[in-house]
Design an enzyme around this catalytic site. Structure first.
Site, PDB file in Angstrom:
ATOM      1  N   GLU A 298     -72.615 -49.592  -4.468  1.00 58.16           N
ATOM      2  CA  GLU A 298     -71.489 -48.821  -3.935  1.00 58.16           C
ATOM      3  C   GLU A 298     -70.741 -49.674  -2.922  1.00 58.16           C
ATOM      4  O   GLU A 298     -71.352 -50.324  -2.062  1.00 58.16           O
ATOM      5  CB  GLU A 298     -71.942 -47.538  -3.223  1.00 58.16           C
ATOM      6  CG  GLU A 298     -72.401 -46.416  -4.121  1.00 58.16           C
ATOM      7  CD  GLU A 298     -72.761 -45.159  -3.324  1.00 58.16           C
ATOM      8  OE1 GLU A 298     -72.187 -44.972  -2.214  1.00 58.16           O
ATOM      9  OE2 GLU A 298     -73.599 -44.388  -3.802  1.00 58.16           O
TER      10      GLU A 298
ATOM     11  N   GLU B  35     -80.000 -44.067  -1.444  1.00 53.76           N
ATOM     12  CA  GLU B  35     -79.815 -44.144   0.003  1.00 53.76           C
ATOM     13  C   GLU B  35     -80.902 -43.407   0.786  1.00 53.76           C
ATOM     14  O   GLU B  35     -80.713 -42.310   1.306  1.00 53.76           O
ATOM     15  CB  GLU B  35     -78.421 -43.641   0.392  1.00 53.76           C
ATOM     16  CG  GLU B  35     -77.309 -44.441  -0.265  1.00 53.76           C
ATOM     17  CD  GLU B  35     -75.927 -44.151   0.285  1.00 53.76           C
ATOM     18  OE1 GLU B  35     -75.010 -44.929   0.011  1.00 53.76           O
ATOM     19  OE2 GLU B  35     -75.760 -43.136   1.013  1.00 53.76           O
TER      20      GLU B  35
END
Length: 440
Positions: free
Chosen positions: A351, A167
């Site tokens: 995710e 991320e």
């Protein structure tokens, strides 16, 4: 659950994900301090000042946790390594106890038939490197590549897949511009440099790992759909800006070798000197692309300096993070990413999950809401696959309730309930439903 394993191709990978600082217990095993330890120790940064010193004590309980992964029928386990556990000062002396731990962790997965999918960095910068500027320092790409080669020299031969940085937006914008995560900066120059250096670190690590002979290397991007608050041109531009600094900046860099003009208009003066010369490194080829997806933002213009945007309340049902439930965004990102960036490259949903109110009633948590959330997003994956998008896997966040960063232990994403006093694990209804779906 509506979806089951037989609705997907035989080689479609179902997994569950965690991260090191959130579950391991950073106070164990000789790990060095991180910027999350000091961020949490500063009043007002983290709910109740909580940290990851004990977390879920996965460090001592991983056998129990991997039994849960195996028993549910998951194919793969996505985990991360702690830089400060392996190199307590970020460079120099190696903590052999840290390497031994990841060795044991890897073997324990393989003994249970679980594919290890490692992410090298999930937000725990060693304090000694943070003191030097962390992601804003021009040498951080080489520091990170050195760490990557050290840890993968030990366990890389047994990894199913290797991702570099988890991320990019959270590592850089959330942490250096908004200040919500460690190191807690609110500085546009630090942000621009962190954004560029994190991408360069990704590419440098990819090259270093390739030279070691490692394969199945990828990048993981968290993407958030941007919807204009109304039909005005100002709201549409606000959504375009959010899409630019949240999503396209990082995807453009890795897959196109450029930055979006709409974002350069705001940060180009703050980027490192000769930043354009680093794109051949940043574009180092990857074997797959991971997408972390949770929600969308409804965007409107705002007064003040660049970017001059704000998030406004949306009308959709929300999770306990106050995030809108918007599975259409997952479909849209899978389709757009394949069409505009990755082509035939395998995509993985690395995710997806939700925070919810999970009250333990006897031995049961009836989290039907979480089961429906997962089903809706699996519907989006199936639709993307039907439309020709090469989606090859889906990972639920998360296996365990854990340390949720600035929100401490308050928000629960787990398929398994954790009592943070006794550390007892209790599988929720969603865990049992997914197990049934995966074994059907």
């Amino acid at each position: 659950m509506r979806n089951k394993r037989t609705d997907f191709a035989d080689d479609f990978l179902f997994g569950v994900a965690t991260s090191s600082y959130q579950i391991e217990g950073h106070g164990f095993g000789g790990a060095g301090p991180t910027h999350w330890d000091t961020f949490a120790a500063t009043p007002g940064n983290v709910v109740r000042g909580e940290n990851g010193a004990r977390a879920c004590d996965h460090y001592h309980r991983f056998d129990e946790d991997f039994d849960l992964v195996r028993n549910a029928g998951f194919d793969a386990y996505r985990f991360s390594t702690s830089w400060a556990r392996v190199l307590p000062e970020g460079r120099g002396t190696i903590n052999q106890e840290g390497l031994d731990y990841y060795d044991r962790l890897t073997d324990a997965m393989l003994e249970r038939g679980i594919k290890p999918c490692v992410t090298l960095y999930h937000w725990e910068m060693p304090s000694a490197l943070s003191d030097l500027g962390g992601w804003t320092h021009p040498d951080v790409a080489n520091w990170f590549a050195d760490f990557a080669t050290i840890i993968m020299d030990r366990i890389g031969d047994r990894m199913h897949s290797i991702a570099t940085i988890n991320e990019f937006w959270c590592v850089t914008w959330l942490s250096h511009f908004l200040g919500h995560h460690a190191p807690g900066h609110r500085d546009i120059r630090a942000t621009a440099r962190a954004m560029h250096h994190a991408l360069k670190a990704h590419g440098t690590a990819i090259q270093a790992l390739r030279s070691q002979g490692h394969e199945n290397l990828g990048a993981v991007f968290n993407l958030e759909w941007a919807t204009p608050a109304d039909d005005s041109s100002a709201a549409k531009r606000a959504a375009e800006l959010h899409d630019g600094y949240y999503n396209r900046f990082f995807l453009d860099a890795v897959f196109k070798g450029s930055y979006p003009e709409i974002i350069l208009n705001g940060i180009e003066d703050h980027l490192p000197k000769n930043w354009q010369d680093d794109f051949p490194i940043i574009q180092s080829p990857v074997d797959w692309c991971g997408i972390n997806y949770y929600t969308r933002s409804v965007m409107a213009p705002d007064e003040g300096p660049w970017p001059g945007v704000k998030t406004v309340e949306g009308p959709l049902p929300k999770t306990f993070m106050n995030w809108e439930i918007y599975p259409q965004g997952l479909y849209d990102f899978l389709k757009r990413t394949a069409d505009e960036y990755t082509g035939d490259l395998p995509l993985f949903v690395t995710e997806n999950g939700m925070a919810a109110s999970d009250d333990l009633i006897g031995d049961t948590i009836d989290d039907t809401h979480r089961m429906e959330f997962i089903d809706l997003h699996l519907d989006a994956v199936r639709q993307a696959k039907a439309d020709g998008v090469p989606v090859h896997g889906y990972f639920v966040w998360s296996l365990l309730d854990n340390y949720e960063w600035a929100l401490g232990y308050e928000k629960r994403f787990g398929l398994v309930h954790v009592d943070f006093e006794s550390l007892e694990r209790t599988p929720k209804a969603s865990y049992h439903a997914l197990s049934k779906a995966l074994r059907t």
